[in-house]
Design an enzyme around this catalytic site. Structure first.
Site: not given
Ligand code: ZN
Length: 287
Positions: A80, A117, A172, A250
Site C-alpha cells: 500500500h 498498514e 503487509h 501478513e
Molecule cells: Zn495489505
C-alpha cells in the site's frame, strides 16, 4: 414529534486491504479526473532512515557482510501507500494480473486508533533493509515515502522482475476478523504463462520466512487463514506476475487488539523485521 438530536458528522475513512475477505476492487470514491498513471520514475533504491530503531532483537540475524551474499539482490515491497487515499482515480484503475484484472492498489487496513498498514509496512521494510544490507545484500524497494501513490501491484511485480531479484517479499498487516490472530505467509499458485517458474522456489521461501518469523516474534500462525502459517493464492497480482521467487507476509492482524498492540510497538517491529530478514537470508544462502 420526531426527536431532533445533534447532527451526527460521520467521517468515512476508506480502507481496503488485501485479505481474502476484502473486495477485489477498492471502494467507490468520489470521482476525479483521470491523471497520469505513469509509475516509471518512482522506484527508489535506498531506504528511508528509521529514527526509532531499538537495540535488541531475538532473531539470529547476520550482522556482518557474508562474501557469498555479494551480488545478491532482494526486493522489498512495502504494501500500500499512505497517500493512496488521496489518489482514488489512480489506485482504482484496473490492471492486468494475468488471470483477470484488479485495482491498481488499495489503501490497506488500519487499527481502530488510526495506525495505518501503509505506515507499518514502510517502517518494517526500512528495518528489514538495514538488516539485509548488514549482511551484504543489495536491497531494491518498490516504493518509499516520496512515492506519490501506489505503485500499482503490476508495477510492484515488475520492479522485482527487472531487478532480477534473488528473492522478493511484499510486507503487509492484515485487516482480518477482530477475533483472528497471528501471521501467515502467502505463496503463489501457478498462473500459466506468467509465474510458472517460481512456484517451487517461492514455496521454499515461504517456509523459510514462516520458520524464522515465528522464531523471531513468537507470533502464532494465523487462526483464520492458511494452514500452519502458509496460504497459497492466485488472486494477488504481485505474485501472479512475478518471475522471481516471491511471497507476501501478513505479519499480524491490525483488526485484532492483541496483534495491533504488538505491531504498534517499535521494538516489536524490529523483531518482525529480524524474522523477515533472517528468512530471506536463509533462502538466498540455500539457493
Ligand atoms: Zn495489505
Amino acid at each position: 414529534m420526531r426527536h431532533a438530536g445533534p447532527l451526527a458528522v460521520v467521517v468515512f475513512l476508506v480502507m481496503a486491504g488485501c485479505g481474502r475477505d476484502q473486495p477485489k476492487a477498492a471502494p467507490a470514491v468520489t470521482s476525479q479526473p483521470a491523471t497520469s498513471s505513469s509509475t516509471t520514475s518512482i522506484a527508489p533504491t535506498t531506504a528511508t532512515t528509521s529514527t526509532t530503531a531499538p537495540t535488541t532483537t531475538t532473531a539470529p540475524v547476520v550482522t556482518t557482510p557474508l562474501p557469498e551474499l555479494s551480488g545478491t539482490v532482494v526486493v522489498l515491497d512495502p504494501g500500500h501507500n499512505e497517500a493512496n487515499g488521496r489518489h482514488p482515480s489512480e489506485i482504482n484503475q484496473q490492471v492486468d494480473i494475468g488471470n483477470g484484472t484488479k485495482a491498481c492498489d488499495t489503501t490497506g487496513t488500519a487499527t481502530d486508533g488510526g495506525y495505518t498498514e501503509a505506515e507499518f509496512t514502510t517502517d518494517v521494510a526500512s528495518r528489514v533493509a538495514g538488516l539485509l544490507r548488514d549482511a551484504g545484500i543489495t536491497v531494491v524497494f518498490t516504493r518509499d515515502t516520496s512515492t506519490p501513490w501506489g505503485p500499482c501491484i503490476s508495477r510492484r511485480a515488475a520492479i522485482g522482475n527487472e531487478a532480477h531479484a534473488d528473492a522478493a517479499i511484499s510486507i503487509h498487516a492484515d485487516g482480518g476478523p477482530a477475533d483472528g490472530r497471528g501471521f501467515h505467509v502467502i505463496r503463489p499458485l501457478v498462473v500459466a504463462g506468467y509465474n510458472d517458474n517460481i512456484i517451487e522456489p517461492s514455496r521454499q521461501l515461504a517456509l523459510a520466512v514462516r520458520d524464522t518469523f515465528s522464531a523471531a516474534t513468537g507470533l502464532p500462525f494465523s487462526n483464520y487463514l492458511g494452514s500452519d502459517g502458509v496460504d497459497a493464492r492466485d488472486d494477488l497480482g504481485g505474485l501472479n506476475l512475478s518471475t522471481v521467487p516471491k511471497v507476501f507476509i501478513e505479519t499480524g492482524n491490525l483488526r485484532n487488539a492483541t496483534d495491533a498492540a504488538l505491531l504498534q510497538d517499535p521494538s516489536f517491529r524490529q523483531q518482525i523485521a529480524a524474522g523477515i530478514a533472517d528468512g530471506l537470508i536463509r533462502f538466498v544462502r540455500a539457493t
